[in-house]
Design a protein around this motif. Structure first.
Motif, PDB file in Angstrom:
ATOM      1  N   GLN A 110      -6.672  16.546 -15.201  1.00 42.66           N
ATOM      2  CA  GLN A 110      -5.255  15.348 -15.148  1.00 42.66           C
ATOM      3  C   GLN A 110      -4.540  15.732 -13.941  1.00 42.66           C
ATOM      4  OE1 GLN A 110      -2.397  14.367 -18.277  1.00 42.66           O
ATOM      5  NE2 GLN A 110      -1.493  13.301 -17.378  1.00 42.66           N
ATOM      6  N   ILE A 111      -4.335  16.691 -13.739  1.00 43.57           N
ATOM      7  CA  ILE A 111      -3.677  16.909 -11.894  1.00 43.57           C
ATOM      8  C   ILE A 111      -4.396  16.696 -11.174  1.00 43.57           C
ATOM      9  CG2 ILE A 111      -3.034  18.765 -10.887  1.00 43.57           C
ATOM     10  CD1 ILE A 111      -1.728  20.123 -12.860  1.00 43.57           C
ATOM     11  N   ILE A 112      -5.724  17.409 -11.013  1.00 45.09           N
ATOM     12  CA  ILE A 112      -6.668  16.833 -10.207  1.00 45.09           C
ATOM     13  C   ILE A 112      -7.017  14.853 -10.342  1.00 45.09           C
ATOM     14  CG2 ILE A 112      -9.257  17.070  -9.188  1.00 45.09           C
ATOM     15  CD1 ILE A 112      -9.380  20.360 -11.061  1.00 45.09           C
ATOM     16  N   LEU A 113      -6.896  14.992 -11.062  1.00 40.85           N
ATOM     17  CA  LEU A 113      -7.227  13.179 -10.824  1.00 40.85           C
ATOM     18  C   LEU A 113      -5.932  12.532 -10.485  1.00 40.85           C
ATOM     19  CD1 LEU A 113      -8.514  11.078 -11.760  1.00 40.85           C
ATOM     20  CD2 LEU A 113      -7.879  11.231 -14.180  1.00 40.85           C
ATOM     21  N   ALA A 114      -4.650  13.379 -10.010  1.00 41.29           N
ATOM     22  CA  ALA A 114      -3.922  12.622  -9.504  1.00 41.29           C
ATOM     23  C   ALA A 114      -3.884  12.915  -8.121  1.00 41.29           C
ATOM     24  CB  ALA A 114      -1.929  13.082  -9.944  1.00 41.29           C
ATOM     25  N   GLU A 115      -3.981  14.310  -8.048  1.00 44.04           N
ATOM     26  CA  GLU A 115      -4.582  14.943  -6.545  1.00 44.04           C
ATOM     27  C   GLU A 115      -5.369  13.634  -5.783  1.00 44.04           C
ATOM     28  OE1 GLU A 115      -5.211  18.317  -6.789  1.00 44.04           O
ATOM     29  OE2 GLU A 115      -2.660  19.265  -7.238  1.00 44.04           O
ATOM     30  N   THR A 116      -6.392  13.227  -6.571  1.00 46.03           N
ATOM     31  CA  THR A 116      -7.466  13.037  -6.016  1.00 46.03           C
ATOM     32  C   THR A 116      -6.509  11.697  -5.643  1.00 46.03           C
ATOM     33  OG1 THR A 116      -9.306  14.219  -6.826  1.00 46.03           O
ATOM     34  CG2 THR A 116      -9.796  12.038  -6.163  1.00 46.03           C
ATOM     35  N   GLN A 117      -5.712  10.711  -6.582  1.00 48.66           N
ATOM     36  CA  GLN A 117      -5.739   9.356  -6.136  1.00 48.66           C
ATOM     37  C   GLN A 117      -4.963   9.615  -5.483  1.00 48.66           C
ATOM     38  OE1 GLN A 117      -4.187   8.142 -10.710  1.00 48.66           O
ATOM     39  NE2 GLN A 117      -5.899   7.971 -10.354  1.00 48.66           N
ATOM     40  N   GLN A 169      -4.528  11.196  -2.860  1.00 45.56           N
ATOM     41  CA  GLN A 169      -5.201  11.837  -1.860  1.00 45.56           C
ATOM     42  C   GLN A 169      -5.053  10.169  -1.059  1.00 45.56           C
ATOM     43  OE1 GLN A 169      -8.206  14.449  -1.411  1.00 45.56           O
ATOM     44  NE2 GLN A 169      -8.313  14.564   0.570  1.00 45.56           N
ATOM     45  N   LYS A 170      -6.291   9.546  -2.300  1.00 44.59           N
ATOM     46  CA  LYS A 170      -6.827   8.558  -1.354  1.00 44.59           C
ATOM     47  C   LYS A 170      -5.295   6.997  -0.873  1.00 44.59           C
ATOM     48  CE  LYS A 170      -9.901   4.634  -3.374  1.00 44.59           C
ATOM     49  NZ  LYS A 170     -10.972   3.580  -3.857  1.00 44.59           N
ATOM     50  N   SER A 171      -5.034   7.482  -1.946  1.00 44.54           N
ATOM     51  CA  SER A 171      -3.716   6.301  -1.260  1.00 44.54           C
ATOM     52  C   SER A 171      -2.582   6.703  -0.216  1.00 44.54           C
ATOM     53  CB  SER A 171      -2.676   5.877  -2.339  1.00 44.54           C
ATOM     54  OG  SER A 171      -2.152   7.144  -3.390  1.00 44.54           O
ATOM     55  N   SER A 172      -3.044   8.138   0.009  1.00 49.06           N
ATOM     56  CA  SER A 172      -2.415   8.202   1.586  1.00 49.06           C
ATOM     57  C   SER A 172      -3.105   7.979   2.258  1.00 49.06           C
ATOM     58  CB  SER A 172      -1.959   9.999   1.517  1.00 49.06           C
ATOM     59  OG  SER A 172      -1.350  10.300   0.089  1.00 49.06           O
ATOM     60  N   GLN A 173      -4.114   7.852   2.461  1.00 43.32           N
ATOM     61  CA  GLN A 173      -5.227   7.860   3.414  1.00 43.32           C
ATOM     62  C   GLN A 173      -5.234   6.303   4.071  1.00 43.32           C
ATOM     63  OE1 GLN A 173      -9.525   8.775   2.326  1.00 43.32           O
ATOM     64  NE2 GLN A 173      -8.415  10.797   2.518  1.00 43.32           N
ATOM     65  N   ILE A 213       0.646  -1.223   0.035  1.00 42.51           N
ATOM     66  CA  ILE A 213       0.063  -0.391   0.365  1.00 42.51           C
ATOM     67  C   ILE A 213       0.519   1.031  -0.038  1.00 42.51           C
ATOM     68  CG2 ILE A 213      -1.586   1.744   1.684  1.00 42.51           C
ATOM     69  CD1 ILE A 213      -3.043  -0.939   2.097  1.00 42.51           C
ATOM     70  N   ARG A 214       2.111   1.350   0.986  1.00 38.62           N
ATOM     71  CA  ARG A 214       3.086   2.275   0.578  1.00 38.62           C
ATOM     72  C   ARG A 214       3.731   2.367  -0.476  1.00 38.62           C
ATOM     73  NH1 ARG A 214       6.150   2.293   6.527  1.00 38.62           N
ATOM     74  NH2 ARG A 214       4.531   2.596   7.684  1.00 38.62           N
ATOM     75  N   ARG A 215       3.492   1.468  -1.344  1.00 35.08           N
ATOM     76  CA  ARG A 215       4.327   2.190  -2.581  1.00 35.08           C
ATOM     77  C   ARG A 215       3.568   2.074  -3.899  1.00 35.08           C
ATOM     78  NH1 ARG A 215       7.055  -3.226  -0.685  1.00 35.08           N
ATOM     79  NH2 ARG A 215       5.170  -4.499  -2.128  1.00 35.08           N
ATOM     80  N   GLN A 216       2.446   1.786  -3.508  1.00 34.56           N
ATOM     81  CA  GLN A 216       1.171   2.522  -4.529  1.00 34.56           C
ATOM     82  C   GLN A 216       0.987   4.025  -3.656  1.00 34.56           C
ATOM     83  OE1 GLN A 216      -2.248   0.880  -3.437  1.00 34.56           O
ATOM     84  NE2 GLN A 216      -2.046  -1.503  -4.609  1.00 34.56           N
ATOM     85  N   GLU A 217       1.135   4.530  -2.965  1.00 37.36           N
ATOM     86  CA  GLU A 217       1.312   5.719  -2.383  1.00 37.36           C
ATOM     87  C   GLU A 217       2.505   6.509  -3.263  1.00 37.36           C
ATOM     88  OE1 GLU A 217       1.699   8.488   1.567  1.00 37.36           O
ATOM     89  OE2 GLU A 217       1.808   6.883   1.377  1.00 37.36           O
ATOM     90  N   ILE A 218       3.546   5.759  -2.821  1.00 34.13           N
ATOM     91  CA  ILE A 218       4.466   6.860  -3.842  1.00 34.13           C
ATOM     92  C   ILE A 218       4.670   6.449  -5.377  1.00 34.13           C
ATOM     93  CG2 ILE A 218       7.121   5.973  -4.123  1.00 34.13           C
ATOM     94  CD1 ILE A 218       7.143   5.164  -1.566  1.00 34.13           C
ATOM     95  N   SER A 219       3.588   5.699  -6.139  1.00 34.68           N
ATOM     96  CA  SER A 219       3.538   5.719  -7.406  1.00 34.68           C
ATOM     97  C   SER A 219       2.566   6.619  -7.451  1.00 34.68           C
ATOM     98  CB  SER A 219       2.665   4.498  -7.366  1.00 34.68           C
ATOM     99  OG  SER A 219       2.633   3.858  -9.097  1.00 34.68           O
ATOM    100  N   HIS A 220       1.566   7.385  -6.918  1.00 34.24           N
ATOM    101  CA  HIS A 220       0.702   7.833  -7.159  1.00 34.24           C
ATOM    102  C   HIS A 220       1.542   9.451  -6.930  1.00 34.24           C
ATOM    103  CE1 HIS A 220      -2.825   5.137  -6.265  1.00 34.24           C
ATOM    104  NE2 HIS A 220      -2.302   5.566  -7.732  1.00 34.24           N
TER     105      HIS A 220
END
Length: 310
Positions: A149-156, A158-162, A125-132
């Motif tokens: 595209q930037i907002i979508l990347a930020e949303t992903q 944020q979700k992966s960070s949580q 899960i942490r690697r997914q956060e780093i990837s996003h």
């Protein structure tokens, strides 16, 4: 090119992963070695229990077979029972070691595997956060005006960070629980081992003291007297049997002219034959002499009669 924050986060995750992996690997290795050593110790104790039973049986068999040394017989049989009781306590100790010591340590292979699996999910899960995070930095650097595209990347991100935060919190809890369980279990297991051995050896000292006192009660002089009495009975039976069977009497045991009264000589068959022949010759000589005397008296008597008639 990625930002320094992404690289720093990746480095922190790698160091943390290595630290936790090393802790789990150390527990898995050393607990396994301790478990193997305790297993070998318990097997040796079980073999010693079996050898103690063999010793007890050997002593019991001898005690039941001993018929002359009464005090030794009693002490040996009692000591055999005492040694058997010690092996009964040893058997209980072996059972407790197998169940409450080796059995408890044996499950740590599964515990370490479960902890390692929990680490793998958390760091995935942490690697997914780093990837996003890298995807967001890439979108900002290549298409700074593409807000969608930037907002979508930020949303992903944020979700992966949580999710990563929850996974991190869960991992911390899991590792705290693992460390706490490891310390508490090892403390309890080794304490159980020591208590089991202490209880057994306390009983063993008690029973070995009893066995010492039992063997100390053997009366050597009394048992020796019992043996001598039995031996004298056999000696007397032997002497009576020799006399009854026409064996050598005391006069035959003393050599005629071949030894003094203080040093009797056992006559051989040839000596007995010679002695018998001598006695027969002596008897015949006496008879001849007797006959000659009778003949002489008869002749003299005849002469006297003739003289009277003349």
């Amino acid at each position: 090119m990625f930002s320094s924050s992404s690289n720093a986060l990746n480095k922190v995750h790698s160091n943390q992963s290595k630290f936790i992996q090393d802790r789990i690997s150390g527990v898995e290795k050393h607990f396994g070695e301790i478990c193997m050593a305790l297993g070998a110790y318990t097997r040796k104790a079980a073999k010693l229990r079996d050898k103690g039973d063999s010793l007890s049986k050997a002593l019991q068999d001898y005690g039941e077979a001993e018929g002359l040394n009464k005090s030794l017989r009693s002490a040996i049989c009692e000591t055999a029972d005492t040694l058997a009781a010690i092996q009964d306590y040893r058997d209980v100790a072996v059972g407790q070691l197998e169940k409450r010591v080796i059995g408890e340590l044996g499950v740590y292979g599964t515990v370490c595997q479960a902890a390692r699996e929990e680490i793998r999910r958390s760091f995935q899960i942490r690697r997914q956060e780093i990837s996003h995070q890298r995807s967001l930095e890439k979108a900002r650097s290549r298409n700074p005006h593409n807000r969608q595209q930037i907002i979508l990347a930020e949303t992903q991100l944020q979700k992966s960070s949580q999710e990563a935060q929850r996974a991190c919190d869960n991992l911390e809890q899991q590792m705290d629980a693992f460390e706490q369980r490891k310390v508490a279990d090892l403390k309890r297991i080794i304490t159980e081992f020591v208590q089991t051995e202490l209880a057994f050896h306390a009983k063993a000292v008690e029973f070995y003291t009893k066995a010492f006192n039992q063997m100390s009660s053997v009366d050597v002089d009394e048992d020796l007297e019992g043996f001598r009495s039995a031996r004298n009975v056999f000696d007397m039976e032997f002497r009576n049997a020799v006399k009854t069977d026409g064996g050598l009497g005391r006069e035959d045991m003393v050599g005629s002219g071949a030894g003094s009264s203080l040093s009797p000589v056992i006559t051989t068959a040839r000596d007995r034959k010679r002695e018998g022949q001598r006695k027969r010759n002596l008897k015949q000589s006496v008879q001849v002499e007797k006959l000659e005397v009778e003949d002489y008296e008869e002749i003299n008597s005849g002469r006297s009669t003739s003289s009277d008639e003349d």
